[in-house]
Design a protein around this motif. Structure first.
Motif, PDB file in Angstrom:
ATOM      1  N   ARG A   1       1.385   1.454  -3.861  1.00 24.05           N
ATOM      2  CA  ARG A   1       0.287   1.951  -4.451  1.00 24.05           C
ATOM      3  C   ARG A   1      -0.118   3.483  -4.169  1.00 24.05           C
ATOM      4  NH1 ARG A   1      -3.684  -3.043  -3.382  1.00 24.05           N
ATOM      5  NH2 ARG A   1      -3.087  -4.217  -5.011  1.00 24.05           N
ATOM      6  N   THR A   2       0.231   4.011  -2.748  1.00 24.27           N
ATOM      7  CA  THR A   2       0.263   5.503  -2.665  1.00 24.27           C
ATOM      8  C   THR A   2       1.099   6.222  -3.236  1.00 24.27           C
ATOM      9  OG1 THR A   2      -0.309   5.081  -0.075  1.00 24.27           O
ATOM     10  CG2 THR A   2       0.304   7.082  -0.787  1.00 24.27           C
TER      11      THR A   2
ATOM     12  N   CYS B   1       7.706   7.553  -0.605  1.00 20.39           N
ATOM     13  CA  CYS B   1       6.975   6.325  -0.292  1.00 20.39           C
ATOM     14  C   CYS B   1       7.747   5.002  -0.860  1.00 20.39           C
ATOM     15  CB  CYS B   1       5.589   6.239  -1.024  1.00 20.39           C
ATOM     16  SG  CYS B   1       4.563   7.444  -0.169  1.00 20.39           S
TER      17      CYS B   1
ATOM     18  N   THR C   1      -4.109   6.843   4.790  1.00 16.40           N
ATOM     19  CA  THR C   1      -3.098   7.389   4.108  1.00 16.40           C
ATOM     20  C   THR C   1      -2.108   8.078   4.899  1.00 16.40           C
ATOM     21  OG1 THR C   1      -4.377   7.345   1.762  1.00 16.40           O
ATOM     22  CG2 THR C   1      -2.283   8.689   1.870  1.00 16.40           C
TER      23      THR C   1
ATOM     24  N   HIS D   1       0.736  -1.317   0.172  1.00 17.21           N
ATOM     25  CA  HIS D   1      -0.096  -0.046  -0.018  1.00 17.21           C
ATOM     26  C   HIS D   1       0.860   1.221   0.033  1.00 17.21           C
ATOM     27  CE1 HIS D   1      -3.810  -2.099   0.205  1.00 17.21           C
ATOM     28  NE2 HIS D   1      -3.147  -2.791   1.141  1.00 17.21           N
ATOM     29  N   HIS D   2       2.005   1.344   0.416  1.00 10.99           N
ATOM     30  CA  HIS D   2       2.966   2.350   0.493  1.00 10.99           C
ATOM     31  C   HIS D   2       3.426   2.411  -1.083  1.00 10.99           C
ATOM     32  CE1 HIS D   2       3.499   0.936   4.344  1.00 10.99           C
ATOM     33  NE2 HIS D   2       3.721   2.106   4.804  1.00 10.99           N
TER      34      HIS D   2
ATOM     35  N   GLU E   1      -0.345   6.759  -6.797  1.00 16.99           N
ATOM     36  CA  GLU E   1      -1.546   7.785  -6.548  1.00 16.99           C
ATOM     37  C   GLU E   1      -0.797   9.068  -6.531  1.00 16.99           C
ATOM     38  OE1 GLU E   1      -3.525   6.643  -3.047  1.00 16.99           O
ATOM     39  OE2 GLU E   1      -5.051   5.407  -4.187  1.00 16.99           O
TER      40      GLU E   1
ATOM     41  N   LYS F   1     -10.017   6.927   3.659  1.00 21.75           N
ATOM     42  CA  LYS F   1      -8.822   6.719   2.852  1.00 21.75           C
ATOM     43  C   LYS F   1      -7.990   7.508   3.309  1.00 21.75           C
ATOM     44  CE  LYS F   1      -6.768   6.543  -1.823  1.00 21.75           C
ATOM     45  NZ  LYS F   1      -7.068   6.918  -3.215  1.00 21.75           N
ATOM     46  N   SER F   2      -8.461   9.069   3.715  1.00 24.63           N
ATOM     47  CA  SER F   2      -7.299  10.018   3.937  1.00 24.63           C
ATOM     48  C   SER F   2      -6.647   9.522   5.391  1.00 24.63           C
ATOM     49  CB  SER F   2      -8.097  11.442   4.273  1.00 24.63           C
ATOM     50  OG  SER F   2      -8.405  11.661   2.888  1.00 24.63           O
TER      51      SER F   2
ATOM     52  N   THR G   1      -8.399  14.534  -4.068  1.00 23.64           N
ATOM     53  CA  THR G   1      -8.807  13.519  -3.181  1.00 23.64           C
ATOM     54  C   THR G   1     -10.029  12.691  -3.526  1.00 23.64           C
ATOM     55  OG1 THR G   1      -9.485  14.899  -1.428  1.00 23.64           O
ATOM     56  CG2 THR G   1      -7.227  14.054  -1.315  1.00 23.64           C
TER      57      THR G   1
ATOM     58  N   SER H   1      -7.305   0.395  -2.671  1.00 24.18           N
ATOM     59  CA  SER H   1      -6.095   0.644  -1.875  1.00 24.18           C
ATOM     60  C   SER H   1      -5.979   1.380  -0.755  1.00 24.18           C
ATOM     61  CB  SER H   1      -5.116   1.243  -3.081  1.00 24.18           C
ATOM     62  OG  SER H   1      -5.567   2.420  -3.337  1.00 24.18           O
ATOM     63  N   MET H   2      -7.014   2.073  -0.382  1.00 23.83           N
ATOM     64  CA  MET H   2      -6.917   2.765   0.861  1.00 23.83           C
ATOM     65  C   MET H   2      -6.887   1.820   2.225  1.00 23.83           C
ATOM     66  SD  MET H   2     -11.014   3.702   1.364  1.00 23.83           S
ATOM     67  CE  MET H   2     -11.364   4.246  -0.268  1.00 23.83           C
TER      68      MET H   2
END
Length: 307
Positions: free
Chosen positions: A21-22, A37, A119, A18-19, A25, A115-116, A232, A197-198
């Protein structure tokens, strides 16, 4: 960034997916944060497994991505100077946290705020590339992950979450992990992450957070505008920036004189530089209050030798 295709993610590296994927994004709107990241994922992956062939191949390609970004953004101080990069990543993480926390306290529960929250926790992970986390950031990370899990599970079960800090047992993301089984894998640097992915099924704290009390604003620079980070997914008219209360300049600084021969140590210069960098990073988010506060700290240190 020149895309370098990544091989399939080895199972050993599930904790950093997920890092990565972040990073995907944020490639276009926050390339500095995306870079760190990937650096976090690289460093963490090296610690997990750097010997098996599939892991070595994946890390090699990830290193190529990092090198490509370094060449592209080689003139950016946030890439070349860690102190600037640290301030940039931390400010962005707190921006995400503040948006989610404001939505939570207002009783506005939706996927984007979940998600926020999550993240923000991932980006606090990323801050470890610059050194040990502050106790405050450790608490923010735990709270953000727990809140993301708690609100997600409430909405999934048709329940209304309670806003703000509350005493609640740890939440599990086991159901979400099963939902993510069909999500896209990280095969290339250009793969678009799915909306799921969140969520991160691993590392969700299971302890009780009754003792965590986070008052409004304690988790972010003073008077940070309560607005949504870029793109976002929430329309700009849903959140209005909060008016900023600019702190008064300490009048003693106008007439301050060096007390005798003030001899600044290398550590003093480093701290003053840190405050100036934090001020510059705050201005990127139009956070005048935090910028003024940090500049005053730097000025006082340079004039008096004291903080």
């Amino acid at each position: 960034m020149a895309a370098t295709a990544l091989p399939p993610l080895p199972p050993q590296f599930k904790s950093i997916q997920h890092h990565l994927r972040t990073a995907q994004e944020l490639d276009k709107r926050e390339p500095v944060v995306a870079y760190y990241c990937r650096l976090y994922a690289m460093q963490t992956g090296m610690k997990i497994d750097s010997k098996t062939p599939e892991c070595r191949k994946f890390l090699s390609k990830l290193m190529d991505q990092l090198e490509a970004m370094k060449k592209q953004f080689g003139d950016n101080e946030a890439i070349t100077q860690e102190i600037v990069g640290s301030a940039h990543v931390e400010n962005y993480a707190l921006k995400m946290f503040l948006y989610a926390d404001n939505e939570d306290r207002a009783g506005q529960f939706h996927k984007n705020m979940i998600k926020s929250f999550y993240t923000a926790s991932l980006l606090i992970d990323v801050l470890t590339v610059f050194g040990e986390l502050s106790e405050e950031n450790v608490q923010h990370r735990k709270y953000a992950r727990w809140k993301a899990a708690y609100i997600h599970n409430c909405l999934k079960n048709g329940e209304t979450p309670q806003p703000g800090p509350i005493g609640m047992e740890g939440e599990s993301f086991a159901d979400v992990e099963r939902e993510e089984a069909g999500s896209s894998s990280l095969h290339s640097g250009t793969t678009q992450p799915t909306s799921s992915s969140m969520y991160e099924a691993n590392n969700i704290p299971t302890s009780n957070y009754t003792g965590i009390h986070i008052p409004p604003g304690a988790h972010a620079p003073a008077n940070t505008p309560a607005e949504v980070p870029h793109n976002t997914g929430v329309t700009s008219n849903t959140i209005q920036p909060a008016p900023q209360n600019i702190p008064l300049v300490d009048p003693s600084l106008y007439s301050a004189q060096s007390a005798g021969e003030v001899r600044l140590t290398p550590e003093d210069f480093a701290r003053a530089q840190k405050y100036c960098k934090y001020a510059g990073s705050a201005l990127q988010y139009e956070d005048v209050s935090t910028a003024v506060q940090n500049l005053q700290k730097a000025l006082k240190l340079l004039i008096t030798g004291r903080e």
